[in-house]
Design a protein around this motif. Structure first.
Motif, short mmCIF file in Angstrom:
data_model
loop_
_atom_site.label_atom_id
_atom_site.label_comp_id
_atom_site.label_asym_id
_atom_site.label_seq_id
_atom_site.Cartn_x
_atom_site.Cartn_y
_atom_site.Cartn_z
N ASP A 24 25.69 57.03 32.18
CA ASP A 24 25.68 57.94 30.81
C ASP A 24 25.15 59.18 31.03
N TYR A 40 27.48 61.57 32.56
CA TYR A 40 28.64 61.75 31.28
C TYR A 40 27.82 62.87 30.45
N ARG A 41 26.66 62.73 30.15
CA ARG A 41 26.16 63.91 29.29
C ARG A 41 26.17 65.15 29.76
N LYS A 84 24.48 51.69 33.93
CA LYS A 84 24.96 52.52 32.48
C LYS A 84 24.11 53.79 32.27
N PHE A 124 34.44 54.22 28.99
CA PHE A 124 33.08 53.53 29.13
C PHE A 124 32.67 52.46 27.92
N ALA A 125 32.91 52.80 26.83
CA ALA A 125 32.75 52.08 25.65
C ALA A 125 33.40 50.31 25.79
N VAL A 173 37.33 64.10 29.08
CA VAL A 173 35.87 63.70 29.00
C VAL A 173 35.78 62.65 27.87
N LYS A 174 36.47 62.81 26.61
CA LYS A 174 36.36 61.68 25.69
C LYS A 174 37.08 60.60 25.78
N TYR A 229 29.74 66.45 29.57
CA TYR A 229 29.88 66.73 28.21
C TYR A 229 29.47 67.97 27.91
N GLU A 258 34.77 58.49 27.74
CA GLU A 258 33.84 58.07 27.00
C GLU A 258 34.39 56.89 26.26
N ARG A 259 35.66 56.73 25.75
CA ARG A 259 36.35 55.81 25.24
C ARG A 259 36.27 54.44 26.44
#
Length: 514
Positions: free
Chosen positions: A245, A248-249, A241, A287-288, A280-281, A252, A284-285
Motif C-alpha cells: 500500500d 501504491y500510495r 499489505k 488489491f481490494a 493505477v486505479k 498514485y 487498486e481494484r
C-alpha cells in the motif's frame, strides 16, 4: 447412536443465539465433554438433548435429535426444589427399577459410592445432604435406570476425590455414549476422547462451535498451535499489505502530481498520464480483491482478566490468622458427631485447603470458622459459601448488587470490572437469578475484591468455572496477597494454589502431603 441435526437455539429475552446450525454424531464409546465459558449455553444444550421442552420457557429451538429409542439418563446441575423436599427413600422410589434390585446389588452400589448400605431407605430429607452426598444420590438413581446414553451436567461438582476417581473409571468404561459438562480439568483430561467447544466471539455477539474427535489436552494443544499459526500468517499478510500500500500510495501521488502539473501544450503526455492513472486505479481494484482473501486474525473467546485484592490485602508473615481448636464438630441438626479433636493454625498469607470424604463436615466446619473470622476487627474477611444464594440477592442485577449505593461513579467502576470478567452489557442487565453458576461466582469474587478483604473463606471456589477459565482463576487466587482458607476436591487447585492441605475425618484433622 445419538445424532443432532441443524440445531439452532436462541435466547428469548435478548435474542442471543447460543448455537447456530449445530450438527454432531455420537456413537457408542464416545466420551464427549462440552466446554465453553460461563453462560454460553452448555447446560441448555444438554437439557435440549434430553427433553427439548425443558428449555421452552427461556429459549426457542429448531433442529432434531435422533437416538433410536435409546434410554437417556440425565443428571441436572442442581436438584429441583421439589426433589429437595423429598426423603432419600422417596427420591429413590421414583425410579421404577429401584424395587427390582436385590440387597446384594444395592450393597455393591453403596460400596462403590462410599455410602452406608441403608442410605437408600433413609427418611432424611434430600436438602439436608451435603453437596457431594446429593450428587452421589442423583448418580445412583440415574444408574438404577440402566441408561444407554449418559447426559451429565457437572457430575464432578462437590464430590470427594475418591468418588471423582470412581466417576472417571465409570466414564472411561462406559460402553454407550457419555456426554457431559465438567469444570474438573483433571477428570476431563483423564476421560474425554471427544470435545464439543461452544464459544461466543466478536465481543460475544456471535456463536461458534467446534467438534473435535480427540482428547482434551490434544485439542487444546492443536487449537493453540492453529491459532498461533493463523495469527502469524495474518500478521505477515498485514505487513506485506502495508509495504504494498505504501508503494501504491507513492505511485498514485506521483502520477496524480504529474497530471496536475502537465501543461496543455503537451497533449500526448496528458493522454499517457491518463492511461497510467487508469492502470493505477485498476491495480487498486485488484488489491481490494486480494485483501478479501487475506488471512483473518484469529477470533477466540478469551478467558477472564481480573486481579483479586490489592496492596491493602497483604498480611504480615508472622500474623496469626486462625488458631482453631474444637473438641467435637456436630452436624447442623446437632444429632451426630462428625469429627473430634480438631486443631490447626494458619499464619500470614498461607493458602490452605480442607479436603475429605463427602459428609465429613467440611462445610459445617468452614461455616463455623467464617462466623468467627467475620466478627474480627484485626482482619477483613469475606466468605463465599457453596450455595451462592445464601449471599446473593437474586432479584437484582449484578450492577445493582455490587453498586448498592447507587452512586454513578461506583456503578461505572462496577461495570468496568464486570466487563473484565467477560460480562456483556445485556448480561449486566439480567437479574442474578438468570445467570449461570460461574457468572454468580464471578459476582461474589468481585464483591470480595471491592471489599478490600485480606482473608478469603472459600467453599469450592473453582466448582463453577469452565476449564478454560480455571487456569486464570487458580493464578488469581495464588497471587492473592492475603490468606485463603478453602474447601476443595479440585486436584489442580490443591496442587497449584494451596500451601497446605488438611484432611478432615471422624478422627479429626490432619496435615497431608501435597
Amino acid at each position: 447412536m445419538l445424532q443432532i441435526e441443524n440445531l439452532t437455539i436462541t435466547h428469548k429475552k435478548d435474542l442471543k443465539v447460543l448455537l447456530e446450525d449445530f450438527n454432531c454424531v455420537l456413537n457408542d464409546g464416545d466420551k464427549a465433554v462440552i466446554i465453553g465459558e460461563e453462560g454460553n449455553g452448555k447446560s441448555t444444550l444438554l437439557q435440549w438433548i434430553f427433553r427439548p421442552e425443558m428449555i421452552e420457557d427461556y429459549c426457542e429451538s429448531q433442529g432434531r435429535r435422533i437416538f433410536h429409542g435409546l434410554r437417556m439418563g440425565y443428571l441436572p446441575q442442581e436438584l429441583s426444589d421439589e426433589d429437595k423436599e423429598k426423603s432419600i427413600y422417596e427420591y429413590f422410589m421414583e425410579e421404577d427399577l429401584f424395587f427390582g434390585q436385590t440387597p446384594k446389588e444395592m450393597g455393591r452400589m453403596s460400596g462403590k459410592f462410599g455410602v452406608p448400605s441403608d442410605f437408600f431407605y433413609r427418611e432424611q430429607r434430600m436438602d439436608t445432604l451435603s453437596g457431594g452426598e446429593r450428587v452421589k444420590a442423583q448418580m445412583m438413581r440415574l444408574l438404577l435406570g440402566k441408561p444407554e446414553i449418559l447426559l451429565l451436567d457437572e457430575p464432578s461438582n462437590d464430590i470427594d476425590v475418591e468418588t471423582l476417581v470412581w466417576l472417571e473409571r465409570l466414564i472411561i468404561g462406559w460402553k454407550g455414549i457419555a456426554l457431559y459438562i465438567s469444570h474438573d480439568e483433571t477428570l476431563i483430561e483423564n476421560t474425554a476422547n471427544m470435545v464439543i467447544h461452544m464459544e461466543r466471539i466478536k465481543k460475544k455477539t456471535q456463536s461458534r462451535y467446534t467438534v473435535a474427535r480427540m482428547p482434551y489436552e490434544q485439542y487444546m494443544r492443536e487449537r493453540r498451535k492453529r491459532l498461533e499459526k493463523q495469527e502469524q500468517m495474518a500478521a505477515s499478510d498485514r505487513r506485506e499489505k502495508h509495504i504494498r500500500d505504501e508503494k501504491y500510495r507513492r505511485v498514485y501521488e506521483s502520477v496524480g502530481y504529474a497530471q496536475e502539473t502537465i501543461t496543455r501544450q503537451n497533449p500526448a503526455g496528458g493522454r499517457l498520464l491518463k492511461k497510467k492513472m487508469h492502470a493505477v486505479k485498476s491495480m487498486e481494484r485488484r488489491f481490494a480483491r486480494e485483501d478479501e482473501k487475506m488471512t483473518e486474525m484469529p477470533e477466540e473467546e478469551t478467558a477472564i482478566y481480573f486481579k483479586l485484592g490489592g496492596k491493602g490485602s497483604k498480611i504480615p508473615a508472622g500474623k496469626t490468622v486462625v488458631r482453631y481448636a474444637l473438641d467435637e464438630l456436630y452436624s447442623p441438626d446437632g444429632e451426630r458427631v462428625l469429627a473430634k479433636d480438631i486443631s490447626f493454625e494458619i499464619r500470614g498469607s498461607e493458602k490452605v485447603c480442607i479436603t475429605g470424604a463427602n459428609g465429613a463436615g467440611k462445610t459445617t466446619l468452614l461455616r463455623r470458622i467464617a462466623e468467627e473470622l467475620l466478627k474480627r476487627k484485626d482482619i477483613r474477611a469475606e466468605y463465599m459459601p457453596q450455595d451462592y444464594e445464601d449471599l446473593l440477592d437474586l432479584s437484582v442485577t449484578p450492577v445493582d448488587f455490587l453498586a448498592w449505593s447507587g452512586n454513578r461513579e461506583e456503578r461505572t467502576k462496577v461495570r468496568t470490572y464486570l466487563g473484565a470478567l467477560k460480562y456483556t452489557a445485556e448480561e449486566m442487565g439480567h437479574k442474578i437469578s438468570e445467570l449461570s453458576g460461574g457468572q454468580k461466582a464471578k459476582v461474589l469474587l468481585l464483591k470480595m475484591s471491592l471489599s478490600g478483604a485480606n482473608v478469603l473463606i472459600l467453599d469450592e471456589p473453582t466448582r463453577n468455572f469452565s476449564p478454560l477459565s480455571g487456569p486464570v482463576i487458580r493464578r488469581m487466587l495464588k497471587e492473592f496477597p492475603g490468606a485463603i482458607i478453602s474447601i476443595s476436591h479440585d486436584r489442580k487447585y490443591m496442587e497449584e494454589v494451596c500451601d497446605r492441605i488438611y484432611r478432615l475425618s471422624e478422627a479429626g484433622i490432619e496435615n497431608v502431603p501435597k
